[in-house]
Design a protein around this motif. Structure first.
Motif, short mmCIF file in Angstrom:
data_model
loop_
_atom_site.label_atom_id
_atom_site.label_comp_id
_atom_site.label_asym_id
_atom_site.label_seq_id
_atom_site.Cartn_x
_atom_site.Cartn_y
_atom_site.Cartn_z
N SER A 1 112.14 83.64 55.62
CA SER A 1 112.71 84.00 54.32
C SER A 1 112.90 82.74 53.47
CB SER A 1 114.07 84.68 54.50
OG SER A 1 114.68 84.88 53.23
N PRO A 2 112.30 82.73 52.27
CA PRO A 2 112.51 81.59 51.37
C PRO A 2 113.89 81.62 50.72
CG PRO A 2 111.19 83.26 50.28
CD PRO A 2 111.38 83.73 51.70
N ARG A 3 114.62 82.71 50.87
CA ARG A 3 115.92 82.85 50.20
C ARG A 3 116.99 81.93 50.78
NH1 ARG A 3 116.70 89.19 48.58
NH2 ARG A 3 114.60 89.51 47.74
N LEU A 4 116.74 81.36 51.94
CA LEU A 4 117.71 80.47 52.57
C LEU A 4 117.39 79.00 52.34
CD1 LEU A 4 118.43 83.18 54.01
CD2 LEU A 4 119.06 81.80 55.98
N SER A 5 116.50 78.72 51.38
CA SER A 5 116.10 77.34 51.12
C SER A 5 117.30 76.45 50.80
CB SER A 5 115.09 77.29 49.97
OG SER A 5 114.80 75.97 49.60
N THR A 6 118.13 76.90 49.87
CA THR A 6 119.31 76.11 49.51
C THR A 6 120.29 76.02 50.67
OG1 THR A 6 119.09 76.78 47.19
CG2 THR A 6 121.24 75.95 47.89
N GLU A 7 120.45 77.12 51.39
CA GLU A 7 121.34 77.13 52.55
C GLU A 7 120.89 76.13 53.60
OE1 GLU A 7 124.58 78.13 54.77
OE2 GLU A 7 124.13 78.74 52.71
N ARG A 8 119.61 76.07 53.85
CA ARG A 8 119.09 75.13 54.85
C ARG A 8 119.34 73.69 54.41
NH1 ARG A 8 115.12 79.56 55.69
NH2 ARG A 8 113.86 78.89 53.92
N TYR A 9 119.20 73.45 53.11
CA TYR A 9 119.48 72.11 52.62
C TYR A 9 120.95 71.75 52.78
CZ TYR A 9 120.38 68.25 49.52
OH TYR A 9 120.82 67.06 49.01
N LEU A 10 121.84 72.69 52.46
CA LEU A 10 123.27 72.41 52.56
C LEU A 10 123.69 72.13 54.00
CD1 LEU A 10 124.62 75.11 50.08
CD2 LEU A 10 124.54 72.65 49.71
N VAL A 11 123.13 72.87 54.95
CA VAL A 11 123.44 72.63 56.36
C VAL A 11 122.91 71.26 56.78
CG1 VAL A 11 123.00 73.37 58.74
CG2 VAL A 11 123.59 75.06 56.99
N SER A 12 121.68 70.95 56.39
CA SER A 12 121.09 69.66 56.78
C SER A 12 121.89 68.50 56.22
CB SER A 12 119.63 69.58 56.33
OG SER A 12 119.52 69.48 54.92
N ARG A 13 122.45 68.67 55.03
CA ARG A 13 123.25 67.61 54.41
C ARG A 13 124.57 67.40 55.16
NH1 ARG A 13 124.91 68.22 48.14
NH2 ARG A 13 126.35 69.72 49.08
N ASN A 14 125.01 68.41 55.89
CA ASN A 14 126.27 68.34 56.61
C ASN A 14 126.13 67.69 57.99
OD1 ASN A 14 128.35 70.15 58.57
ND2 ASN A 14 129.22 69.44 56.64
N VAL A 15 124.90 67.59 58.48
CA VAL A 15 124.64 67.02 59.80
C VAL A 15 124.73 65.50 59.74
CG1 VAL A 15 122.90 66.74 61.62
CG2 VAL A 15 123.20 68.97 60.51
N THR A 16 125.29 64.90 60.79
CA THR A 16 125.38 63.43 60.85
C THR A 16 124.47 62.90 61.96
OG1 THR A 16 127.29 63.59 62.34
CG2 THR A 16 127.74 63.40 59.99
N ASP A 17 124.10 61.63 61.85
CA ASP A 17 123.25 61.00 62.86
C ASP A 17 123.89 61.12 64.25
OD1 ASP A 17 121.43 60.29 60.95
OD2 ASP A 17 122.04 58.19 60.82
N GLY A 18 123.03 61.34 65.24
CA GLY A 18 123.48 61.37 66.63
C GLY A 18 123.88 62.74 67.15
N GLU A 19 123.86 63.76 66.31
CA GLU A 19 124.23 65.09 66.79
C GLU A 19 123.17 65.64 67.76
OE1 GLU A 19 125.50 68.15 64.13
OE2 GLU A 19 126.57 66.77 62.79
N TYR A 20 123.63 66.46 68.67
CA TYR A 20 122.77 67.20 69.61
C TYR A 20 122.87 68.67 69.19
CZ TYR A 20 120.95 68.84 74.16
OH TYR A 20 120.22 69.44 75.17
N ILE A 21 121.76 69.24 68.71
CA ILE A 21 121.79 70.52 67.99
C ILE A 21 120.91 71.54 68.69
CG2 ILE A 21 121.25 71.64 65.79
CD1 ILE A 21 121.65 68.87 64.47
N PHE A 22 121.41 72.78 68.76
CA PHE A 22 120.62 73.90 69.29
C PHE A 22 120.36 74.90 68.17
CE2 PHE A 22 120.15 77.83 72.01
CZ PHE A 22 118.99 77.41 72.65
N ASP A 23 119.09 75.05 67.82
CA ASP A 23 118.64 76.02 66.81
C ASP A 23 118.19 77.26 67.57
OD1 ASP A 23 117.64 77.35 64.63
OD2 ASP A 23 116.19 75.80 64.05
N MET A 24 119.08 78.26 67.67
CA MET A 24 118.89 79.37 68.61
C MET A 24 117.74 80.29 68.28
SD MET A 24 122.60 80.68 69.96
CE MET A 24 121.79 81.77 71.16
N PHE A 25 117.56 80.61 67.01
CA PHE A 25 116.51 81.54 66.58
C PHE A 25 115.65 80.81 65.56
CE2 PHE A 25 120.54 83.73 67.45
CZ PHE A 25 120.18 84.46 68.57
#
Length: 316
Positions: free
Chosen positions: A153-177
């Motif tokens: 879905s392209p409708r989450l483009s802004t949402e994906r950017y906002l989440v990525s901006r909230n992530v900090t270096d060194g995090e260990y992340i699980f993208d479930m789906f």
């Protein structure tokens, strides 16, 4: 609704600035360009170099590109348009409207609904060649998309950017789906961290691997095909878990919470009515989760919306 960064620029310079922002893939076409006195506010996907411009944040207003008097909407994914099923909609009229307003469209499908565990679209060809593969750009990344074999879905483009901006270096992340990888790619483009991207759809996993290979990324992304609920148990704990499967009922939420480190974050997406989302929020709070952000991503039906919730697990 979430905040979106806008570039504030004098009206006489706005057209050239807009062309430049489009070329750099910073412009967000799903939000309206606004006026502010003698200035124009252009919605962008990131905080661009300011120079003489003033970058501000303001409430966006979604721009619905629709012929007057017709219900429904459509998504643009590369050179493919997907019309969403609505009652009493004139599909022929919609096809002509899309072709006149968007010059690069080669294929138009009608979305009859999302089905099955792998969230595949049931698509009916309305115009052009029956080729569901295209290339799609967002937030300075590029993705190969097959709209029949993997949900996107392209409708989450802004949402994906906002989440990525909230992530900090060194995090260990699980993208479930993870699907074809839009969340993982957006994060990996901007941050140095370790990401585990998982999906049960083998076609989506192959597209994800390809998309990782064609983008310049800062993070390491480890790809898994299989049941996310089983894989998370083997690889936990994580600093952040992303759950973007809002139409299906989530399982084992207690175990998901336990898979977070103290202070770890959960980004979860849900399609609910107002009363039910409040009940879900109370559930997480009762499990020792602190609500950091809540956003309405977009409307889903007359009574339901898609919600973006970010929780932090407080130390026990």
């Amino acid at each position: 609704m979430s905040e979106v960064i806008h570039v504030r620029i004098e009206k006489e310079r706005a057209q050239k600035a807009l062309e430049r922002l489009k070329k750099l893939d910073f412009f967000l076409p799903q939000f309206e360009i606004k006026r502010d006195g003698e200035y124009i506010l252009i919605p962008v996907s990131r905080n661009v170099e300011k120079e003489e411009n003033i970058v501000i944040e303001c409430e966006p207003r979604e721009m619905k590109i629709m012929p007057q008097g017709h219900a429904g909407s459509f998504d643009l994914i590369g050179d493919i348009a997907i019309i969403h099923e609505r009652k009493r909609i004139d599909h022929d009229f919609m096809v002509q409207f899309i072709l006149k307003s968007k010059g690069n469209i080669r294929t138009i499908y009608l979305d009859m609904g999302i089905k099955g565990e792998t969230r595949l679209r049931d698509l009916k060809l309305l115009y052009g060649e029956d080729n569901p593969v295209t290339m799609y750009r967002e937030n300075n990344i590029i993705m190969k998309v097959d709209v029949k074999k993997a949900y996107f879905s392209p409708r989450l483009s802004t949402e994906r950017y906002l989440v990525s901006r909230n992530v900090t270096d060194g995090e260990y992340i699980f993208d479930m789906f993870a699907g074809i990888g839009p969340f993982s790619l957006n994060i990996a483009k901007r941050t140095k961290c370790k990401i585990v991207a998982c999906d049960i759809n083998s076609d989506a996993v192959e597209l994800l691997k390809y998309n990782l290979s064609i983008n310049k990324l800062l993070s390491d992304v480890e790809v898994h095909e299989g049941n996310s609920y089983k894989i998370i148990k083997e690889l936990k704990p994580f600093n952040r878990i992303i759950m973007n499967n809002p139409v299906n009922q989530y399982e084992s939420l207690d175990e998901i919470i336990e898979s977070l480190t103290d202070g770890g974050r959960l980004n979860i997406y849900m399609v609910e009515d107002q009363e039910t989302i409040e009940e879900k929020m109370e559930y997480f709070i009762g499990k020792g989760m602190f609500l950091e952000t809540k956003r309405v991503v977009h409307g889903y039906s007359k009574s339901k919306s898609m919600y973006s919730l970010q929780y932090r697990r407080d130390p026990t």
